[in-house]
Write a protein that holds these residues in place. Structure first.
Motif, PDB file in Angstrom:
ATOM      1  N   GLU A  21       0.828  -1.202   0.000  1.00 34.80           N
ATOM      2  CA  GLU A  21       0.000   0.000   0.000  1.00 34.80           C
ATOM      3  C   GLU A  21       0.866   1.257   0.000  1.00 34.80           C
ATOM      4  OE1 GLU A  21      -0.425  -2.523   2.274  1.00 34.80           O
ATOM      5  OE2 GLU A  21      -2.146  -3.415   1.266  1.00 34.80           O
ATOM      6  N   SER A  22       1.929   1.236   0.755  1.00 37.56           N
ATOM      7  CA  SER A  22       2.856   2.368   0.790  1.00 37.56           C
ATOM      8  C   SER A  22       3.542   2.541  -0.564  1.00 37.56           C
ATOM      9  CB  SER A  22       3.895   2.150   1.898  1.00 37.56           C
ATOM     10  OG  SER A  22       4.768   3.240   1.982  1.00 37.56           O
ATOM     11  N   ALA A  23       3.909   1.437  -1.188  1.00 36.82           N
ATOM     12  CA  ALA A  23       4.530   1.501  -2.516  1.00 36.82           C
ATOM     13  C   ALA A  23       3.578   2.139  -3.515  1.00 36.82           C
ATOM     14  CB  ALA A  23       4.940   0.105  -2.980  1.00 36.82           C
ATOM     15  N   LEU A  24       2.303   1.755  -3.462  1.00 38.10           N
ATOM     16  CA  LEU A  24       1.306   2.350  -4.360  1.00 38.10           C
ATOM     17  C   LEU A  24       1.146   3.845  -4.108  1.00 38.10           C
ATOM     18  CD1 LEU A  24      -1.348  -0.496  -4.315  1.00 38.10           C
ATOM     19  CD2 LEU A  24      -0.116   0.339  -6.332  1.00 38.10           C
ATOM     20  N   SER A  25       1.160   4.236  -2.850  1.00 34.65           N
ATOM     21  CA  SER A  25       1.058   5.656  -2.498  1.00 34.65           C
ATOM     22  C   SER A  25       2.258   6.429  -3.046  1.00 34.65           C
ATOM     23  CB  SER A  25       0.970   5.809  -0.980  1.00 34.65           C
ATOM     24  OG  SER A  25       0.998   7.160  -0.614  1.00 34.65           O
ATOM     25  N   HIS A  26       3.437   5.871  -2.896  1.00 34.40           N
ATOM     26  CA  HIS A  26       4.650   6.515  -3.420  1.00 34.40           C
ATOM     27  C   HIS A  26       4.597   6.622  -4.940  1.00 34.40           C
ATOM     28  CE1 HIS A  26       6.781   7.005   0.318  1.00 34.40           C
ATOM     29  NE2 HIS A  26       6.778   5.708   0.579  1.00 34.40           N
ATOM     30  N   VAL A  27       4.150   5.562  -5.616  1.00 34.78           N
ATOM     31  CA  VAL A  27       4.061   5.577  -7.081  1.00 34.78           C
ATOM     32  C   VAL A  27       3.071   6.644  -7.536  1.00 34.78           C
ATOM     33  CG1 VAL A  27       3.298   4.268  -9.102  1.00 34.78           C
ATOM     34  CG2 VAL A  27       4.823   3.209  -7.442  1.00 34.78           C
ATOM     35  N   GLU A  28       1.953   6.771  -6.833  1.00 38.34           N
ATOM     36  CA  GLU A  28       0.966   7.796  -7.183  1.00 38.34           C
ATOM     37  C   GLU A  28       1.579   9.191  -7.063  1.00 38.34           C
ATOM     38  OE1 GLU A  28      -3.533   9.239  -5.983  1.00 38.34           O
ATOM     39  OE2 GLU A  28      -2.721   7.424  -5.087  1.00 38.34           O
ATOM     40  N   HIS A  29       2.334   9.429  -6.013  1.00 39.80           N
ATOM     41  CA  HIS A  29       2.982  10.731  -5.831  1.00 39.80           C
ATOM     42  C   HIS A  29       4.062  10.955  -6.881  1.00 39.80           C
ATOM     43  CE1 HIS A  29       5.607  13.817  -4.123  1.00 39.80           C
ATOM     44  NE2 HIS A  29       4.501  14.271  -3.582  1.00 39.80           N
ATOM     45  N   VAL A  30       4.835   9.932  -7.168  1.00 36.60           N
ATOM     46  CA  VAL A  30       5.878  10.030  -8.197  1.00 36.60           C
ATOM     47  C   VAL A  30       5.243  10.360  -9.539  1.00 36.60           C
ATOM     48  CG1 VAL A  30       7.525   8.635  -9.539  1.00 36.60           C
ATOM     49  CG2 VAL A  30       7.588   8.577  -7.047  1.00 36.60           C
ATOM     50  N   SER A  31       4.083   9.782  -9.810  1.00 38.92           N
ATOM     51  CA  SER A  31       3.371  10.063 -11.051  1.00 38.92           C
ATOM     52  C   SER A  31       3.041  11.545 -11.173  1.00 38.92           C
ATOM     53  CB  SER A  31       2.079   9.245 -11.101  1.00 38.92           C
ATOM     54  OG  SER A  31       1.273   9.651 -12.170  1.00 38.92           O
ATOM     55  N   ARG A  32       2.545  12.121 -10.091  1.00 43.26           N
ATOM     56  CA  ARG A  32       2.202  13.550 -10.106  1.00 43.26           C
ATOM     57  C   ARG A  32       3.446  14.420 -10.223  1.00 43.26           C
ATOM     58  NH1 ARG A  32      -1.399  12.014  -5.837  1.00 43.26           N
ATOM     59  NH2 ARG A  32       0.020  12.950  -4.350  1.00 43.26           N
ATOM     60  N   SER A  33       4.523  14.042  -9.563  1.00 38.99           N
ATOM     61  CA  SER A  33       5.720  14.879  -9.566  1.00 38.99           C
ATOM     62  C   SER A  33       6.514  14.794 -10.866  1.00 38.99           C
ATOM     63  CB  SER A  33       6.623  14.550  -8.372  1.00 38.99           C
ATOM     64  OG  SER A  33       7.101  13.239  -8.462  1.00 38.99           O
ATOM     65  N   THR A  34       6.395  13.704 -11.598  1.00 44.04           N
ATOM     66  CA  THR A  34       7.124  13.579 -12.867  1.00 44.04           C
ATOM     67  C   THR A  34       6.328  14.115 -14.045  1.00 44.04           C
ATOM     68  OG1 THR A  34       6.320  11.339 -13.241  1.00 44.04           O
ATOM     69  CG2 THR A  34       8.457  11.569 -12.155  1.00 44.04           C
ATOM     70  N   GLU A  35       5.046  14.331 -13.840  1.00 39.71           N
ATOM     71  CA  GLU A  35       4.163  14.774 -14.920  1.00 39.71           C
ATOM     72  C   GLU A  35       4.663  16.078 -15.542  1.00 39.71           C
ATOM     73  OE1 GLU A  35      -0.269  15.989 -14.555  1.00 39.71           O
ATOM     74  OE2 GLU A  35      -0.099  13.831 -14.225  1.00 39.71           O
ATOM     75  N   GLY A  36       4.989  16.031 -16.822  1.00 34.52           N
ATOM     76  CA  GLY A  36       5.394  17.224 -17.553  1.00 34.52           C
ATOM     77  C   GLY A  36       6.805  17.710 -17.282  1.00 34.52           C
ATOM     78  N   THR A  37       7.567  17.012 -16.470  1.00 38.26           N
ATOM     79  CA  THR A  37       8.926  17.477 -16.171  1.00 38.26           C
ATOM     80  C   THR A  37       9.966  16.553 -16.786  1.00 38.26           C
ATOM     81  OG1 THR A  37       8.903  16.308 -14.052  1.00 38.26           O
ATOM     82  CG2 THR A  37       8.247  18.629 -14.029  1.00 38.26           C
ATOM     83  N   ASP A  38      10.298  15.524 -16.076  1.00 36.13           N
ATOM     84  CA  ASP A  38      11.386  14.647 -16.528  1.00 36.13           C
ATOM     85  C   ASP A  38      10.905  13.259 -16.927  1.00 36.13           C
ATOM     86  OD1 ASP A  38      10.710  13.931 -13.964  1.00 36.13           O
ATOM     87  OD2 ASP A  38      12.760  13.674 -13.273  1.00 36.13           O
ATOM     88  N   GLY A  39       9.697  13.157 -17.394  1.00 30.88           N
ATOM     89  CA  GLY A  39       9.194  11.862 -17.826  1.00 30.88           C
ATOM     90  C   GLY A  39       7.726  11.719 -17.523  1.00 30.88           C
ATOM     91  N   ARG A  40       7.241  10.516 -17.769  1.00 29.65           N
ATOM     92  CA  ARG A  40       5.852  10.222 -17.445  1.00 29.65           C
ATOM     93  C   ARG A  40       5.761   8.784 -16.977  1.00 29.65           C
ATOM     94  NH1 ARG A  40       2.799   9.128 -23.126  1.00 29.65           N
ATOM     95  NH2 ARG A  40       4.475   7.938 -24.038  1.00 29.65           N
ATOM     96  N   LEU A  41       4.794   8.532 -16.120  1.00 26.89           N
ATOM     97  CA  LEU A  41       4.600   7.195 -15.584  1.00 26.89           C
ATOM     98  C   LEU A  41       3.740   6.395 -16.549  1.00 26.89           C
ATOM     99  CD1 LEU A  41       5.010   5.357 -13.026  1.00 26.89           C
ATOM    100  CD2 LEU A  41       2.684   6.027 -12.439  1.00 26.89           C
ATOM    101  N   LEU A  42       4.252   5.262 -16.971  1.00 28.73           N
ATOM    102  CA  LEU A  42       3.490   4.333 -17.801  1.00 28.73           C
ATOM    103  C   LEU A  42       2.996   3.209 -16.899  1.00 28.73           C
ATOM    104  CD1 LEU A  42       5.851   4.038 -20.893  1.00 28.73           C
ATOM    105  CD2 LEU A  42       3.900   5.565 -20.582  1.00 28.73           C
ATOM    106  N   VAL A  43       1.743   2.792 -17.111  1.00 31.72           N
ATOM    107  CA  VAL A  43       1.150   1.759 -16.276  1.00 31.72           C
ATOM    108  C   VAL A  43       0.650   0.616 -17.152  1.00 31.72           C
ATOM    109  CG1 VAL A  43      -0.656   1.224 -14.599  1.00 31.72           C
ATOM    110  CG2 VAL A  43       0.397   3.491 -14.594  1.00 31.72           C
ATOM    111  N   SER A  44       1.121  -0.567 -16.852  1.00 28.88           N
ATOM    112  CA  SER A  44       0.559  -1.775 -17.447  1.00 28.88           C
ATOM    113  C   SER A  44      -0.528  -2.205 -16.465  1.00 28.88           C
ATOM    114  CB  SER A  44       1.634  -2.845 -17.569  1.00 28.88           C
ATOM    115  OG  SER A  44       1.072  -4.050 -17.986  1.00 28.88           O
TER     116      SER A  44
END
Length: 96
Positions: free
Chosen positions: A35-58
């Motif tokens: 659950e913590s990993a998912l929370s971190h990934v969600e935050h990383v997704s928001r912080s990388t948006e439009g800057t240094d990459g984008r989160l791809l999800v399978s």
């Protein structure tokens, strides 16, 4: 940035830039809960948006019927809403 001074989210972001990972793999690698990993990934997704990459999800996928249209791809469903099977493959994340 030195590895020891990096936050967990920074280390997860760096790991996702190296290759895809599931929530349970991240949890195991960084000694945190899924659950913590998912929370971190969600935050990383928001912080990388439009800057240094984008989160791809399978997205999660049912191993029984192939259903993959889950409402929330940043989640680990316990069972398939279509066939009710409990063999659902976890989502995988990657920063591109």
């Amino acid at each position: 940035m030195r590895e020891s001074s990096a936050t967990t989210r920074q280390r997860i972001a760096a790991r996702l830039r190296e290759g895809p990972a599931t929530p349970s793999a991240l949890a195991s690698e960084f000694a945190i809960t899924t659950e913590s990993a998912l929370s971190h990934v969600e935050h990383v997704s928001r912080s990388t948006e439009g800057t240094d990459g984008r989160l791809l999800v399978s997205p999660p996928t049912c191993r029984e019927c192939g259903f993959s249209a889950f409402d929330d791809p940043l989640n680990v469903p316990s069972r398939c809403p279509d066939c009710k099977a409990e063999s659902v493959e976890e989502p995988a994340f990657l920063i591109e």
